[in-house]
Design a protein around this motif. Structure first.
Motif: not given
Length: 55
Positions: A6-7, A9-10, A14-16, A29-30
């Motif tokens: 994951k980023s 920034y996530s 949150s959806e990321c 999509d995570s």
């Protein structure tokens, strides 16, 4: 192929998206990993990120 990550920034809830980088960059999509992933040539992924950074 690299592993999905994951980023930084996530946020935890949150959806990321998750990305696996290599010769081909995979994006998924995570929250819905079961739906598969999109594949992009690494050069196209780098170009996208460069465009985003220029905004």
């Amino acid at each position: 192929m690299g592993e999905f990550h994951k980023s930084s920034y996530s946020l935890a809830n949150s959806e990321c998206v998750e990305v696996a980088e290599g010769r081909t960059t995979l994006v998924r999509d995570s929250q819905r990993r079961d739906l598969g992933h999109l594949a992009f040539p690494a050069s196209e992924w780098r170009a996208l990120l460069a465009d985003i950074d220029s905004l």
